[in-house]
Design an enzyme around this catalytic site. Structure first.
Site, PDB file in Angstrom:
ATOM      1  N   ASP A 178     -39.903  32.098 -44.930  1.00 12.83           N
ATOM      2  CA  ASP A 178     -40.049  30.649 -45.088  1.00 12.83           C
ATOM      3  C   ASP A 178     -41.533  30.303 -45.005  1.00 12.83           C
ATOM      4  OD1 ASP A 178     -39.688  27.957 -45.251  1.00 12.83           O
ATOM      5  OD2 ASP A 178     -38.535  27.744 -43.396  1.00 12.83           O
ATOM      6  N   GLU A 220     -38.825  29.435 -49.822  1.00 12.02           N
ATOM      7  CA  GLU A 220     -38.052  30.321 -48.957  1.00 12.02           C
ATOM      8  C   GLU A 220     -37.118  31.211 -49.768  1.00 12.02           C
ATOM      9  OE1 GLU A 220     -35.084  28.609 -46.371  1.00 12.02           O
ATOM     10  OE2 GLU A 220     -35.073  26.739 -47.519  1.00 12.02           O
TER      11      GLU A 220
END
Length: 349
Positions: free
Chosen positions: A8, A104
């Site tokens: 992420d 992500e």
């Protein structure tokens, strides 16, 4: 036992802008539409979050909370280019990459032999390469499944790494808040709370039959998730389950005819997106946002009906009457889609 990494990028859009313009570092920065255009925030850096700012917050409200906020417009081509560069880094480690958004992705490194087949070492190397090639920081979670990997990536943000080894799953999951589980939104969370359930160990006291009675099919998932189990695989190629087009307008649309004209414009965009994905629509819905930011949605499923622009107009008329014909700041058209093999009637122009 699989080895899954969730990567992420930290406050991605804002971090990209900070990297490009170092004078922004240390200041509250947000990316989004200006208040003159009645916009909302797409994201903000951690300094701005200290003021209570968050994604999807109306820009006007954000400026009240943080008067010295630096607001920058969304530069999607720039963000997409950097996201693609990062994806190429992922693919050098494994072909099993499932992007969730520009910032992500899940990676299955179960069969990667580099770094002694250590998913933690692989995640460290990926983060180092992202930093060296783009100057950006990323957080990572490592676990035996997607559920735990995503939860883990939030633990040491920003610029952190957290690993949940198989032998620690039961200890980790025991006191985990149920709101952290995949698929548990506000409605489900409130229902669980009314049952006296806020932590996973409390949810574990219910058998699968009881959970299915309370939550339908999702009860099966809840039974697994609260035990740290997740059978979902990392899907390298994934077709979207839904397609949406929406538009926020500079001035409220007060007249019915003005709304209908905008539905026609949005419908043409929707058709193009559906054709691009080579899919057909199953469930149709229309959504509107009022001046006070209330969001209202109305949808319908008809397996044997030929869909057209007229159907969206009918849906809008129903919704328009329900809100007592109040002015509208946003209109959206939404569909759930399936593959071409599904026996569905396509949308008609």
């Amino acid at each position: 036992m699989r080895k899954i990494i969730h990567i992420d990028l930290d406050y991605f859009y804002a971090q990209v802008e900070e990297k490009e313009n170092p004078t922004l570092v240390g200041k509250p920065v947000a990316i989004g539409g200006s208040d003159k255009n009645r916009g909302v925030l797409a994201t903000c850096n951690y300094i701005a979050r200290r003021y209570g700012l968050h994604s999807a917050m109306p820009t006007s409200q954000a400026r009240k909370k943080c008067p010295n906020l630096i607001l920058l417009p969304v530069d999607m081509p720039k963000y997409k280019a950097i996201s693609q560069q990062i994806k190429h880094i992922f693919l050098r480690f494994t072909p099993l990459v499932e992007p969730l958004s520009l910032d992500e992705a899940y990676l299955d490194v179960s069969n990667v032999q580099d770094h002694d087949n250590s998913a933690t070492l692989i995640a460290q190397q990926i983060r180092q390469e992202i930093r060296s090639q783009t100057g950006l920081t990323a957080s990572a979670g490592v676990a035996p499944n997607k559920l735990l990997a995503k939860i883990a990536s939030d633990i040491n943000k920003p610029d952190g790494l957290y690993t949940i080894p198989p032998q620690n799953i039961q200890t980790f999951i025991h006191d985990l808040p149920v709101k952290k589980l995949f698929g548990v939104g506000k409605v489900t969370q409130e229902k669980l709370k009314s049952m006296g359930i806020e932590l996973c160990w409390q949810l574990q006291q219910y058998d699968k039959t009881a959970l299915v009675q309370q939550f339908g099919k999702f009860g099966h998932d809840l039974y697994d998730y609260c035990r740290g189990q997740d059978k979902r695989e990392v899907m390298a190629k994934r077709l979207p389950k839904s397609i949406a087009v929406e538009q926020t307008y500079p001035q409220d649309l007060a007249a019915f005819d003005a709304c209908i004209a905008q539905i026609s414009v949005l419908y043409q965009k929707l058709i193009l997106r559906i054709n691009t994905n080579q899919q057909q629509a199953k469930i149709h819905g229309i959504g509107i946002k009022l001046t006070d930011f209330q969001f209202k949605k109305y949808s319908i499923t008809r397996q044997s009906t030929q869909y057209s622009q007229d159907l969206f107009i009918v849906l809008f008329k129903t919704l328009y009457d329900r809100i007592n014909k109040r002015p509208i700041r946003l209109i959206g058209l939404y569909v759930r889609v399936g593959s071409n093999e599904d026996k569905q009637i396509p949308l008609l122009i």
